[in-house]
Design an enzyme around this catalytic site. Structure first.
Site, short mmCIF file in Angstrom:
data_model
loop_
_atom_site.label_atom_id
_atom_site.label_comp_id
_atom_site.label_asym_id
_atom_site.label_seq_id
_atom_site.Cartn_x
_atom_site.Cartn_y
_atom_site.Cartn_z
N ILE A 97 0.88 -1.16 0.00
CA ILE A 97 0.00 0.00 0.00
C ILE A 97 0.92 1.21 0.00
CG2 ILE A 97 -0.36 -0.17 2.51
CD1 ILE A 97 -3.21 0.93 2.01
N TYR A 98 0.91 1.93 -1.10
CA TYR A 98 1.88 3.00 -1.31
C TYR A 98 1.20 4.24 -1.89
CZ TYR A 98 5.93 -0.07 -0.69
OH TYR A 98 6.87 -0.91 -0.17
N GLY A 109 -4.04 6.90 1.59
CA GLY A 109 -3.74 5.57 2.12
C GLY A 109 -4.94 5.00 2.85
N TYR A 143 -0.93 1.48 10.55
CA TYR A 143 -1.63 0.20 10.74
C TYR A 143 -2.18 0.06 12.16
CZ TYR A 143 0.59 -1.01 6.32
OH TYR A 143 0.99 -1.01 5.01
N LYS A 145 -3.13 2.45 14.08
CA LYS A 145 -4.29 3.34 14.13
C LYS A 145 -5.52 2.66 13.53
CE LYS A 145 -4.50 6.76 11.26
NZ LYS A 145 -3.93 7.84 10.45
C1 LIG Z 1 1.61 4.45 5.04
C2 LIG Z 1 0.81 5.23 3.99
C3 LIG Z 1 0.23 4.27 2.97
C4 LIG Z 1 -0.31 6.00 4.68
O1 LIG Z 1 -1.03 6.72 3.69
P1 LIG Z 1 -1.44 8.26 3.87
O2 LIG Z 1 -2.28 8.61 2.71
O3 LIG Z 1 -0.23 9.08 4.11
O4 LIG Z 1 -2.31 8.14 5.18
P2 LIG Z 1 -2.95 9.28 6.03
O5 LIG Z 1 -3.32 10.46 5.19
O6 LIG Z 1 -4.02 8.61 6.82
O7 LIG Z 1 -1.77 9.79 6.97
C5 LIG Z 1 -1.06 8.94 7.80
C6 LIG Z 1 -0.26 9.80 8.78
O8 LIG Z 1 0.72 10.53 8.04
C7 LIG Z 1 1.06 11.74 8.74
N1 LIG Z 1 1.17 12.90 7.84
C8 LIG Z 1 0.51 14.05 7.91
N2 LIG Z 1 0.92 14.89 6.95
C9 LIG Z 1 1.86 14.24 6.25
C10 LIG Z 1 2.63 14.59 5.13
N3 LIG Z 1 2.55 15.79 4.55
N4 LIG Z 1 3.48 13.68 4.63
C11 LIG Z 1 3.57 12.49 5.19
N5 LIG Z 1 2.85 12.10 6.26
C12 LIG Z 1 2.01 12.97 6.80
C13 LIG Z 1 -0.03 11.96 9.72
O9 LIG Z 1 0.58 11.83 10.99
C14 LIG Z 1 -1.05 10.83 9.51
O10 LIG Z 1 -1.48 10.35 10.73
P3 LIG Z 1 -2.86 10.92 11.39
O11 LIG Z 1 -4.00 10.33 10.62
O12 LIG Z 1 -2.77 10.40 12.78
O13 LIG Z 1 -2.82 12.40 11.27
C15 LIG Z 1 1.71 6.29 3.25
O14 LIG Z 1 2.28 7.13 4.20
C16 LIG Z 1 2.79 5.70 2.38
O15 LIG Z 1 2.56 5.41 1.20
N6 LIG Z 1 4.00 5.53 2.92
C17 LIG Z 1 5.12 5.07 2.14
C18 LIG Z 1 4.96 3.64 1.70
C19 LIG Z 1 4.87 2.68 2.84
O16 LIG Z 1 5.60 2.74 3.80
N7 LIG Z 1 3.93 1.74 2.68
C20 LIG Z 1 3.73 0.70 3.61
C21 LIG Z 1 4.64 -0.41 3.26
S1 LIG Z 1 4.27 -1.78 4.29
#
Ligand SMILES: CC(C)(COP(=O)(O)OP(=O)(O)OC[C@H]1O[C@@H](n2cnc3c(N)ncnc32)[C@H](O)[C@@H]1OP(=O)(O)O)[C@@H](O)C(=O)NCCC(=O)NCCS
Length: 173
Positions: A97-98, A109, A143, A145
């Site tokens: 999930i990316y 995400g 996760y 959360k």
């Molecule tokens: C993990 C992931 C899929 C979550 O998706 P997302 O769209 O960022 O999810 P959310 O919008 O719900 O944000 C998750 C957290 O990121 C943080 N966040 C806030 N602004 C942010 C920003 N500008 N950039 C990055 N993270 C931020 C927040 O703390 C948020 O937590 P909260 O809901 O408690 O506020 C995404 O961060 C991702 O693609 N990461 C890189 C790939 C990865 O590690 N994948 C998992 C492999 S197992």
């Protein structure tokens, strides 16, 4: 942000799949790994032939999150026997999930995750599980959360580097 749509990816989407896979993997992990190990992973595990085979695998599905026409994130899910571990027919795996760095923190995400849950519920899976690199604090928080709890671990090889993934699960019924 405009409306984000989730669409299933098929064999014809291989170029977009490879592009989003390589970009997001590089954005997430290049700072923690040698250039050599990253290049090896990108060329081998994210090659067109490997991704095409995964797209054709009956037990795997890929979904894109799109903003207008741009692919800004993706999801890969597996049922047995296409899973990377466990191979429990009652389970549903989120393998990847990316979200593009530029769009993280905007609940994309969360949208992909909810979609995965609905797919698992449609299949009447008992639980959903995934492996996450032990040092990927942001993903682990995401996760946790969402109700996942650690239950085991497995080894993951990135080039010549032996890494540990924490296995986490969430009961669905
Ligand atoms: C993990 C992931 C899929 C979550 O998706 P997302 O769209 O960022 O999810 P959310 O919008 O719900 O944000 C998750 C957290 O990121 C943080 N966040 C806030 N602004 C942010 C920003 N500008 N950039 C990055 N993270 C931020 C927040 O703390 C948020 O937590 P909260 O809901 O408690 O506020 C995404 O961060 C991702 O693609 N990461 C890189 C790939 C990865 O590690 N994948 C998992 C492999 S197992």
């Amino acid at each position: 942000m405009d409306e984000i749509t989730i669409t299933k990816a098929g064999p014809a989407d291989i170029d977009q799949l490879q592009s989003i896979s390589k970009t997001t993997f590089t954005e997430t992990f290049s700072q923690y790994n040698s250039e050599q190990n990253m290049t090896h992973y990108l060329n081998e595990s994210l090659s067109k032939s490997r991704l095409s085979a995964e797209l054709m695998n009956e037990g795997s599905e890929f979904y894109f999150a799109r903003l207008a026409k741009e692919v800004i994130g993706y999801l890969k899910v597996n049922v047995a026997p296409a899973q990377t571990d466990l191979q429990d027919v009652n389970s549903f795996e989120i393998e990847r999930i990316y979200v593009l760095q530029e769009y993280q923190g905007k609940k994309v995400g969360q949208l992909l995750f909810k979609y995965a849950i609905s797919l698992a519920q449609q299949r009447k899976s008992q639980y959903i599980w995934l492996g996450v690199w032990e040092h990927n604090a942001k993903a682990i928080r995401f996760y946790e959360k969402n109700g996942f709890i650690p239950f085991s671990s497995h080894a993951f090889k990135l080039g010549d580097d032996e890494q540990t993934d924490i296995l986490m699960k969430k009961e669905l019924r």
